[in-house]
Design a protein around this motif. Structure first.
Motif, PDB file in Angstrom:
ATOM      1  N   GLY A 121       0.776  -1.232   0.000  1.00 19.44           N
ATOM      2  CA  GLY A 121       0.000   0.000   0.000  1.00 19.44           C
ATOM      3  C   GLY A 121       0.804   1.277   0.000  1.00 19.44           C
ATOM      4  O   GLY A 121       0.228   2.371   0.059  1.00 19.44           O
ATOM      5  N   ASN A 152      -2.226  -5.188  -4.851  1.00 21.01           N
ATOM      6  CA  ASN A 152      -3.555  -5.338  -4.275  1.00 21.01           C
ATOM      7  C   ASN A 152      -4.569  -4.522  -5.061  1.00 21.01           C
ATOM      8  O   ASN A 152      -4.269  -3.409  -5.496  1.00 21.01           O
ATOM      9  CB  ASN A 152      -3.581  -4.864  -2.813  1.00 21.01           C
ATOM     10  CG  ASN A 152      -2.693  -5.701  -1.918  1.00 21.01           C
ATOM     11  OD1 ASN A 152      -1.494  -5.438  -1.800  1.00 21.01           O
ATOM     12  ND2 ASN A 152      -3.259  -6.706  -1.292  1.00 21.01           N
ATOM     13  N   PRO A 154      -8.132  -3.646  -3.980  1.00 23.36           N
ATOM     14  CA  PRO A 154      -9.253  -3.722  -3.049  1.00 23.36           C
ATOM     15  C   PRO A 154     -10.585  -3.455  -3.738  1.00 23.36           C
ATOM     16  O   PRO A 154     -10.664  -2.643  -4.667  1.00 23.36           O
ATOM     17  CB  PRO A 154      -8.929  -2.638  -2.008  1.00 23.36           C
ATOM     18  CG  PRO A 154      -7.823  -1.832  -2.571  1.00 23.36           C
ATOM     19  CD  PRO A 154      -7.151  -2.621  -3.616  1.00 23.36           C
ATOM     20  N   PHE A 155     -11.608  -4.175  -3.255  1.00 27.22           N
ATOM     21  CA  PHE A 155     -12.993  -4.043  -3.723  1.00 27.22           C
ATOM     22  C   PHE A 155     -13.207  -4.623  -5.123  1.00 27.22           C
ATOM     23  O   PHE A 155     -14.278  -4.469  -5.695  1.00 27.22           O
ATOM     24  CB  PHE A 155     -13.461  -2.578  -3.699  1.00 27.22           C
ATOM     25  CG  PHE A 155     -13.150  -1.877  -2.410  1.00 27.22           C
ATOM     26  CD1 PHE A 155     -13.792  -2.261  -1.237  1.00 27.22           C
ATOM     27  CD2 PHE A 155     -12.216  -0.860  -2.350  1.00 27.22           C
ATOM     28  CE1 PHE A 155     -13.506  -1.631  -0.036  1.00 27.22           C
ATOM     29  CE2 PHE A 155     -11.931  -0.234  -1.161  1.00 27.22           C
ATOM     30  CZ  PHE A 155     -12.570  -0.612   0.007  1.00 27.22           C
ATOM     31  N   ASN A 213      -7.537 -10.315   4.023  1.00 22.48           N
ATOM     32  CA  ASN A 213      -8.477  -9.501   3.251  1.00 22.48           C
ATOM     33  C   ASN A 213      -9.869  -9.588   3.874  1.00 22.48           C
ATOM     34  O   ASN A 213     -10.086 -10.262   4.887  1.00 22.48           O
ATOM     35  CB  ASN A 213      -8.492  -9.896   1.778  1.00 22.48           C
ATOM     36  CG  ASN A 213      -8.974 -11.320   1.545  1.00 22.48           C
ATOM     37  OD1 ASN A 213      -9.425 -12.002   2.454  1.00 22.48           O
ATOM     38  ND2 ASN A 213      -8.880 -11.768   0.305  1.00 22.48           N
ATOM     39  N   ARG A 214     -10.850  -8.907   3.253  1.00 21.46           N
ATOM     40  CA  ARG A 214     -12.196  -8.851   3.804  1.00 21.46           C
ATOM     41  C   ARG A 214     -12.853 -10.230   3.852  1.00 21.46           C
ATOM     42  O   ARG A 214     -13.569 -10.559   4.800  1.00 21.46           O
ATOM     43  CB  ARG A 214     -13.051  -7.888   2.960  1.00 21.46           C
ATOM     44  CG  ARG A 214     -12.610  -6.450   3.062  1.00 21.46           C
ATOM     45  CD  ARG A 214     -13.383  -5.536   2.116  1.00 21.46           C
ATOM     46  NE  ARG A 214     -12.866  -4.190   2.179  1.00 21.46           N
ATOM     47  CZ  ARG A 214     -13.295  -3.254   3.025  1.00 21.46           C
ATOM     48  NH1 ARG A 214     -14.254  -3.542   3.878  1.00 21.46           N
ATOM     49  NH2 ARG A 214     -12.760  -2.050   3.020  1.00 21.46           N
ATOM     50  N   ASP A 236      -0.974  -6.818   3.819  1.00 26.27           N
ATOM     51  CA  ASP A 236      -2.097  -6.937   2.890  1.00 26.27           C
ATOM     52  C   ASP A 236      -3.423  -6.604   3.570  1.00 26.27           C
ATOM     53  O   ASP A 236      -4.308  -6.016   2.954  1.00 26.27           O
ATOM     54  CB  ASP A 236      -2.151  -8.343   2.297  1.00 26.27           C
ATOM     55  CG  ASP A 236      -1.070  -8.560   1.244  1.00 26.27           C
ATOM     56  OD1 ASP A 236      -1.026  -7.774   0.292  1.00 26.27           O
ATOM     57  OD2 ASP A 236      -0.269  -9.486   1.402  1.00 26.27           O
ATOM     58  N   VAL A 239      -4.166  -2.969   3.555  1.00 30.89           N
ATOM     59  CA  VAL A 239      -4.456  -2.472   2.215  1.00 30.89           C
ATOM     60  C   VAL A 239      -5.841  -2.929   1.764  1.00 30.89           C
ATOM     61  O   VAL A 239      -6.604  -2.171   1.152  1.00 30.89           O
ATOM     62  CB  VAL A 239      -3.373  -2.952   1.225  1.00 30.89           C
ATOM     63  CG1 VAL A 239      -3.753  -2.589  -0.207  1.00 30.89           C
ATOM     64  CG2 VAL A 239      -2.029  -2.337   1.586  1.00 30.89           C
ATOM     65  N   GLU A 240      -6.180  -4.178   2.063  1.00 32.49           N
ATOM     66  CA  GLU A 240      -7.449  -4.744   1.611  1.00 32.49           C
ATOM     67  C   GLU A 240      -8.632  -4.266   2.460  1.00 32.49           C
ATOM     68  O   GLU A 240      -9.779  -4.369   2.028  1.00 32.49           O
ATOM     69  CB  GLU A 240      -7.379  -6.274   1.661  1.00 32.49           C
ATOM     70  CG  GLU A 240      -6.388  -6.880   0.684  1.00 32.49           C
ATOM     71  CD  GLU A 240      -6.952  -6.979  -0.725  1.00 32.49           C
ATOM     72  OE1 GLU A 240      -8.173  -6.987  -0.867  1.00 32.49           O
ATOM     73  OE2 GLU A 240      -6.144  -7.043  -1.678  1.00 32.49           O
ATOM     74  N   THR A 241      -8.375  -3.776   3.666  1.00 31.52           N
ATOM     75  CA  THR A 241      -9.448  -3.236   4.502  1.00 31.52           C
ATOM     76  C   THR A 241      -9.159  -1.753   4.738  1.00 31.52           C
ATOM     77  O   THR A 241      -9.353  -0.942   3.858  1.00 31.52           O
ATOM     78  CB  THR A 241      -9.552  -4.022   5.824  1.00 31.52           C
ATOM     79  OG1 THR A 241      -8.294  -3.997   6.514  1.00 31.52           O
ATOM     80  CG2 THR A 241      -9.928  -5.469   5.550  1.00 31.52           C
ATOM     81  N   SER A 242      -8.710  -1.419   5.933  1.00 28.39           N
ATOM     82  CA  SER A 242      -8.282  -0.037   6.192  1.00 28.39           C
ATOM     83  C   SER A 242      -7.239  -0.074   7.288  1.00 28.39           C
ATOM     84  O   SER A 242      -7.301  -0.910   8.203  1.00 28.39           O
ATOM     85  CB  SER A 242      -9.463   0.846   6.618  1.00 28.39           C
ATOM     86  OG  SER A 242      -9.933   0.466   7.889  1.00 28.39           O
TER      87      SER A 242
END
Length: 475
Positions: A121, A152, A154-155, A213-214, A236, A239-242
């Motif tokens: 990130g 990554n 994300p989303f 990750n989420r 990770d 980066v994948e969440t917050s």
């Protein structure tokens, strides 16, 4: 015996026999190999050296799995904010014009407007357009995109298979070379872990599911239920969440894992400044202490020991910090509501052992187990007494050395299913090895006359000197 364990990533700085011995001397309990770096011949050589100089040290090998990375580049491009960088799934490029990635379908999964992050990130890009196999990115800041760095998105729902052909090849390598644990990236379901176990096809290597990750967070309970251990990859995960939720998610994952008696490794940037500097920040020391107090089984070092300039000092410092945190920590109390939910035999045995450890001057807990199940369950309660896991399976001996407060000890004794004769035989072996001493008051947990679902059904307490006199171990 170390309670909270330290996992050290082995790299160019620490792969020699001399360095491996020194890592162990200053505090390493588990060696980690990163399958995303170097080739299999290099890893095979390190595994052989570890088995030669540290035969009881467990080995964890992370396999790339669903992790997207840049490949090895001849040219690592630097850029300014607003400039364009082109990622590509065309492996013929070397980084001078386009940067290849290891996921062949990335160009199919991305669209204009998506965010792409790189290197945990620290680099941020926005997708401008996708043309064929090329992904045109606008840099949102200055930086350099280096070889083998994580990517990554994300989303974005990536259409990667849970188990790739490369995973199968790496898992076969791990089985062939006697690795004790495999780390699986971006685990999002219990089914993913079960599929990995089917590929492994046996009891070893054990599976460390990486929650990063989420999807992993959403299904952490089912993941913990079927995994052998969890790892919190905070790079990770942030980066994948917050990034604001990382510490809260860490606490949640550890709590869930402990409810299933599964050890947790906390990873990423624990002493990152010591890659290039001799001293850590106060925040890093606080981070390590907090992870131990949260209830992790192990803390992990990555670049600090793989390529760092101060790897000796780094491991020694972490050893000192986790030991102080362990000395401060009190046994974790369970609420009455939780205790009321515990109805299985192993749960009741755990509770009985915890009560005995509080009310008697128990000095050591001995579990006699082929698989290490009893050690896993007792370790999850984090008793102040050290746990000795006596097993006749060398793989179990190494694997249980990851568990909090636990040391695996090999006993060359057949375990009977029709008598309990192997229990005093194992205790005598421990006595002969000076693992238990005449002055010790021990609790012994084992299984007698095992049938399906019949585990941890035997508890004994012994003054070791009385055992020695009664059974004629001395004189």
């Amino acid at each position: 015996m170390n309670k909270t364990k330290i996992v050290c990533t082995i790299g160019p700085a620490t792969s020699s026999e001399e360095a491996l011995r020194e890592l162990h001397a200053v505090g390493m309990d588990m060696a980690r190999l990163n399958g995303s770096h170097a080739d299999l011949d290099w890893h095979r050589g390190v595994i052989a050296r570890l088995r030669k100089v540290l035969p009881t040290t467990p080995i964890l090998m992370d396999i790339p799995g669903r992790k997207i990375r840049t490949v090895q580049l001849k040219h690592e491009p630097s850029f300014r904010e607003g400039e364009t960088i082109i990622l590509t799934t065309d492996q013929s490029h070397d980084g001078s014009e386009k940067v290849p990635v290891n996921y062949a379908n990335l160009h199919r999964d991305l669209a204009a407007g998506n965010t792409v992050l790189a290197d945990d990130g620290t680099l941020k890009f926005t997708v401008e357009k996708v043309e064929g196999q090329d992904i045109h990115l606008r840099a949102e800041g200055d930086g350099t995109l280096r070889s083998r760095k994580g990517i990554n998105v994300p989303f974005v729902n990536l259409q990667t298979a849970p188990v790739t052909d490369r995973d199968r090849s790496m898992l076969a390598f791990c089985v062939e070379n006697g690795v004790d644990y495999v780390g699986i990236s971006f685990v999002e379901s219990g089914a993913h872990v079960e599929e990995i176990k089917k590929v492994i096809g046996g009891a070893s290597p054990r599976v460390v599911a990486k929650v990063e990750n989420r999807g992993g967070l959403a299904h952490v309970d089912e993941i913990a239920r079927v995994s052998d251990a969890l790892m919190i990859d905070r790079g990770d995960l942030s980066v994948e969440t917050s990034i604001e939720d990382v510490v809260l998610n860490q606490k949640r994952v550890i709590e869930v894992a402990r409810s299933h008696a599964k050890p947790v490794i906390v990873a990423t940037e624990m002493l990152h400044t010591m890659i290039e500097q001799r001293f850590p920040t106060k925040a890093e020391v606080s981070d390590i202490t907090n992870a131990v107090l949260d209830g992790c089984a192990a803390t992990m070092l990555s670049g600090e020991t793989a390529v760092g300039s101060y790897w000796r000092e780094c491991v020694a410092l972490m050893r000192s910090v986790v030991d102080k945190a362990d000395a401060f920590q009190h046994p974790v109390a369970e609420t009455a509501a939780k205790l009321e939910q515990r109805s299985q035999l192993p749960d009741a045995v755990e509770d009985a052992v915890a009560l005995l450890c509080r009310q008697l001057p128990i000095s050591k807990i001995v579990t006699i187990s082929v698989s290490g199940f009893a050690a896993e369950r007792i370790s999850s309660r984090r008793p102040r007494q050290e746990i000795i896991c006596a097993s006749n399976d060398p793989r179990t001996v190494r694997a249980t050395n990851l568990l909090h407060g636990t040391r695996g000890v090999f006993v060359d004794i057949p375990f009977s299913k029709t008598t309990t004769d192997h229990i005093p035989a194992c205790l005598k072996a421990l006595f002969d090895q000076k693992e238990i001493l005449p002055e010790d008051l021990i609790i012994v947990i084992a299984v007698g006359y095992p049938k399906s679902g019949n585990r941890m059904n035997l508890i004994q307490t012994h003054v070791v000197s009385d055992l020695a006199d009664t059974l004629g171990w001395v004189g």
